[in-house]
Design a protein around this motif. Sequence first.
Motif, PDB file in Angstrom:
ATOM      1  N   ASP A 189       8.196 -16.060 -54.932  1.00 14.98           N
ATOM      2  CA  ASP A 189       6.994 -15.458 -54.362  1.00 14.98           C
ATOM      3  C   ASP A 189       6.806 -14.026 -54.874  1.00 14.98           C
ATOM      4  N   PHE A 190       7.888 -13.267 -54.907  1.00 11.04           N
ATOM      5  CA  PHE A 190       7.797 -11.893 -55.406  1.00 11.04           C
ATOM      6  C   PHE A 190       7.545 -11.877 -56.915  1.00 11.04           C
ATOM      7  N   HIS A 191       8.105 -12.868 -57.605  1.00 13.92           N
ATOM      8  CA  HIS A 191       7.860 -12.970 -59.048  1.00 13.92           C
ATOM      9  C   HIS A 191       6.377 -13.243 -59.312  1.00 13.92           C
ATOM     10  N   ASN A 192       5.799 -14.152 -58.541  1.00 12.13           N
ATOM     11  CA  ASN A 192       4.374 -14.453 -58.707  1.00 12.13           C
ATOM     12  C   ASN A 192       3.505 -13.255 -58.336  1.00 12.13           C
ATOM     13  N   LEU A 193       3.933 -12.515 -57.328  1.00 13.88           N
ATOM     14  CA  LEU A 193       3.194 -11.313 -56.945  1.00 13.88           C
ATOM     15  C   LEU A 193       3.245 -10.274 -58.060  1.00 13.88           C
ATOM     16  N   ARG A 194       4.401 -10.127 -58.676  1.00 16.42           N
ATOM     17  CA  ARG A 194       4.533  -9.174 -59.781  1.00 16.42           C
ATOM     18  C   ARG A 194       3.657  -9.590 -60.966  1.00 16.42           C
ATOM     19  N   LYS A 195       3.634 -10.876 -61.282  1.00 17.18           N
ATOM     20  CA  LYS A 195       2.798 -11.350 -62.388  1.00 17.18           C
ATOM     21  C   LYS A 195       1.324 -11.078 -62.106  1.00 17.18           C
ATOM     22  N   ALA A 196       0.908 -11.323 -60.867  1.00 16.19           N
ATOM     23  CA  ALA A 196      -0.490 -11.068 -60.511  1.00 16.19           C
ATOM     24  C   ALA A 196      -0.809  -9.581 -60.594  1.00 16.19           C
ATOM     25  N   ALA A 197       0.142  -8.739 -60.188  1.00 16.47           N
ATOM     26  CA  ALA A 197      -0.069  -7.293 -60.273  1.00 16.47           C
ATOM     27  C   ALA A 197      -0.201  -6.849 -61.727  1.00 16.47           C
ATOM     28  N   LYS A 198       0.626  -7.410 -62.601  1.00 13.57           N
ATOM     29  CA  LYS A 198       0.553  -7.067 -64.019  1.00 13.57           C
ATOM     30  C   LYS A 198      -0.789  -7.501 -64.615  1.00 13.57           C
ATOM     31  N   THR A 199      -1.228  -8.701 -64.252  1.00 15.09           N
ATOM     32  CA  THR A 199      -2.518  -9.180 -64.756  1.00 15.09           C
ATOM     33  C   THR A 199      -3.653  -8.305 -64.239  1.00 15.09           C
ATOM     34  N   HIS A 200      -3.581  -7.937 -62.962  1.00 20.96           N
ATOM     35  CA  HIS A 200      -4.617  -7.071 -62.389  1.00 20.96           C
ATOM     36  C   HIS A 200      -4.648  -5.723 -63.108  1.00 20.96           C
ATOM     37  N   SER A 201      -3.482  -5.198 -63.449  1.00 19.61           N
ATOM     38  CA  SER A 201      -3.431  -3.935 -64.181  1.00 19.61           C
ATOM     39  C   SER A 201      -4.124  -4.059 -65.536  1.00 19.61           C
ATOM     40  N   MET A 202      -3.888  -5.173 -66.221  1.00 22.11           N
ATOM     41  CA  MET A 202      -4.543  -5.379 -67.516  1.00 22.11           C
ATOM     42  C   MET A 202      -6.049  -5.548 -67.355  1.00 22.11           C
TER      43      MET A 202
END
Length: 230
Positions: A189-202
């Motif tokens: 869950d935290f891994h998916n949250l981190r991926k979404a945060a990275k995508t949002h940053s891009m």
Amino acid sequence: MSFRIDPRLPLTGEVRRILADEIGRAISHLETAREKPEQGLHKCRKRLKSVRALLRMVRSGDEPFCRTENECYKQVSALLAGPREATALIETVDRLADAFPEQSAGGGLDPVRERLVLRQHELHAGPGLDAAINAAVAACREGLERIDRLALPDLPEQAADILADGARATLRRAKKALDKAEARGEDEDFHNLRKAAKTHSMHLSLLGRLWPTPIKARRKAVDKLGEQLG
């Protein structure tokens, strides 16, 4: 070239430009990886993440193209995952040693690190790495040739709707991952949250020319979140 969409220009041309630039850089990093795999693989995978983030942002404008190309670069990234992961594990051990100097002072992590370094050397020196790089380069070059197939609505109102749809979709994924992390607290869950945060940053970077000041502040906060989750 800039990883930012110029709102004054047609969206199709801007997305094609950015895709070509990012894929071209990925190929360059792959060539570097033949001699310096630790550096080249990491930088290449970062470029591929940028490509996939862009495709997600404009997916509603040309779903067949974006879905197919996203899957292509997902597979390219998977080709390089093993060799890159070998280096990432060593970096993780080093960060642990830096974060807990007293606990690691006796060299308790040294045997683990030595085994990881040996595994890294085996992966980087073997024929498998060259084969993976060759396959990745070929796939990226084929992708460059397909860029002209992308066709997005270029009217400003329609282009704005496409970008907004893509940004909202990523925020929905982040909210879903956050809800699961709060409810279950699983690593995934935290891994998916981190991926979404990275995508949002891009995505914020891509939109940086639309609202520079607020987007800059938000991106800084999102990047900090990504580091904390990492």
